[in-house]
Design a protein around this motif. Structure first.
Motif, PDB file in Angstrom:
ATOM      1  N   MET A   1       0.866  -2.032  -1.670  1.00  0.00           N
ATOM      2  CA  MET A   1       0.905  -2.637  -2.913  1.00  0.00           C
ATOM      3  C   MET A   1      -0.047  -2.101  -3.584  1.00  0.00           C
ATOM      4  O   MET A   1      -0.026  -1.891  -4.917  1.00  0.00           O
ATOM      5  CB  MET A   1       1.151  -4.120  -2.942  1.00  0.00           C
ATOM      6  CG  MET A   1       1.450  -4.741  -4.259  1.00  0.00           C
ATOM      7  SD  MET A   1       3.100  -4.205  -4.682  1.00  0.00           S
ATOM      8  CE  MET A   1       3.184  -4.888  -6.431  1.00  0.00           C
ATOM      9  N   LYS A   2      -1.419  -2.265  -3.281  1.00  0.00           N
ATOM     10  CA  LYS A   2      -2.553  -1.812  -3.899  1.00  0.00           C
ATOM     11  C   LYS A   2      -2.672  -0.521  -4.288  1.00  0.00           C
ATOM     12  O   LYS A   2      -2.952   0.183  -5.328  1.00  0.00           O
ATOM     13  CB  LYS A   2      -3.960  -2.091  -3.273  1.00  0.00           C
ATOM     14  CG  LYS A   2      -4.097  -3.778  -3.082  1.00  0.00           C
ATOM     15  CD  LYS A   2      -5.555  -3.805  -2.498  1.00  0.00           C
ATOM     16  CE  LYS A   2      -5.526  -5.495  -1.975  1.00  0.00           C
ATOM     17  NZ  LYS A   2      -6.759  -5.687  -1.343  1.00  0.00           N
ATOM     18  N   LYS A   3      -2.081   0.357  -3.481  1.00  0.00           N
ATOM     19  CA  LYS A   3      -1.734   1.760  -3.548  1.00  0.00           C
ATOM     20  C   LYS A   3      -0.951   2.061  -4.778  1.00  0.00           C
ATOM     21  O   LYS A   3      -1.300   2.914  -5.816  1.00  0.00           O
ATOM     22  CB  LYS A   3      -1.479   2.494  -2.450  1.00  0.00           C
ATOM     23  CG  LYS A   3      -2.215   2.596  -1.307  1.00  0.00           C
ATOM     24  CD  LYS A   3      -1.725   3.281  -0.243  1.00  0.00           C
ATOM     25  CE  LYS A   3      -2.619   3.364   0.958  1.00  0.00           C
ATOM     26  NZ  LYS A   3      -2.154   4.019   2.222  1.00  0.00           N
ATOM     27  N   ILE A   5      -0.299   0.110  -7.561  1.00  0.00           N
ATOM     28  CA  ILE A   5      -0.812  -0.352  -8.536  1.00  0.00           C
ATOM     29  C   ILE A   5      -2.006   0.709  -9.044  1.00  0.00           C
ATOM     30  O   ILE A   5      -2.131   0.924 -10.227  1.00  0.00           O
ATOM     31  CB  ILE A   5      -1.250  -1.838  -8.707  1.00  0.00           C
ATOM     32  CG1 ILE A   5      -0.242  -2.916  -8.484  1.00  0.00           C
ATOM     33  CG2 ILE A   5      -2.245  -2.072  -9.576  1.00  0.00           C
ATOM     34  CD1 ILE A   5      -0.744  -4.284  -8.015  1.00  0.00           C
ATOM     35  N   SER A   6      -2.560   0.870  -8.282  1.00  0.00           N
ATOM     36  CA  SER A   6      -3.678   1.947  -8.496  1.00  0.00           C
ATOM     37  C   SER A   6      -3.097   3.477  -9.129  1.00  0.00           C
ATOM     38  O   SER A   6      -3.694   3.933  -9.958  1.00  0.00           O
ATOM     39  CB  SER A   6      -4.690   2.222  -7.494  1.00  0.00           C
ATOM     40  OG  SER A   6      -3.932   2.953  -6.197  1.00  0.00           O
ATOM     41  N   THR A   9      -2.024   2.726 -12.611  1.00  0.00           N
ATOM     42  CA  THR A   9      -3.259   2.716 -13.489  1.00  0.00           C
ATOM     43  C   THR A   9      -3.900   4.192 -13.747  1.00  0.00           C
ATOM     44  O   THR A   9      -3.812   4.385 -15.040  1.00  0.00           O
ATOM     45  CB  THR A   9      -4.213   1.977 -12.776  1.00  0.00           C
ATOM     46  OG1 THR A   9      -3.804   0.571 -12.452  1.00  0.00           O
ATOM     47  CG2 THR A   9      -5.412   1.886 -13.662  1.00  0.00           C
ATOM     48  N   ASP A  63       8.045  -1.309  -0.776  1.00  0.00           N
ATOM     49  CA  ASP A  63       6.855  -1.878  -0.297  1.00  0.00           C
ATOM     50  C   ASP A  63       7.111  -3.066   0.789  1.00  0.00           C
ATOM     51  O   ASP A  63       6.337  -3.002   1.916  1.00  0.00           O
ATOM     52  CB  ASP A  63       5.768  -1.990  -1.296  1.00  0.00           C
ATOM     53  CG  ASP A  63       4.129  -2.154  -0.724  1.00  0.00           C
ATOM     54  OD1 ASP A  63       4.130  -1.365   0.232  1.00  0.00           O
ATOM     55  OD2 ASP A  63       3.749  -3.265  -0.913  1.00  0.00           O
ATOM     56  N   SER A  67       6.541  -3.277   4.693  1.00  0.00           N
ATOM     57  CA  SER A  67       5.445  -4.101   5.335  1.00  0.00           C
ATOM     58  C   SER A  67       6.210  -4.970   6.398  1.00  0.00           C
ATOM     59  O   SER A  67       5.451  -5.398   7.237  1.00  0.00           O
ATOM     60  CB  SER A  67       4.807  -5.070   4.454  1.00  0.00           C
ATOM     61  OG  SER A  67       4.171  -4.250   3.351  1.00  0.00           O
TER      62      SER A  67
END
Length: 74
Positions: A1-3, A5-6, A9, A63, A67
């Protein structure tokens, strides 16, 4: 999930750079002016937002499924 969002961005950051290059009176787009005058620009923006929202929801669900599979394999 962080990937995800980054990545989003970074893509939004790059798009703001492109908007800055198009400012000025010499860079007018007649098609956009006509769509704005007819009131159809809101339809175009709405459709684009729906498409982007659909892609974002799809990526979030994908995602979550990935997971879940990773947890089952461990």
């Amino acid at each position: 999930m962080k990937k995800v969002i980054s990545l989003l961005t970074i893509l939004f950051g790059l798009s703001f750079n492109l908007f800055a290059q198009q400012m000025g009176e010499a860079n007018t787009v007649e098609m956009a002016d006509q769509l704005r005058a007819d009131g159809k620009i809101y339809v175009v923006v709405g459709v684009l937002l729906i498409i982007l929202l659909g892609i974002f929801v799809y990526l979030v669900r994908l995602d979550g499924k990935i997971s879940q599979v990773e947890k089952e394999l461990k």
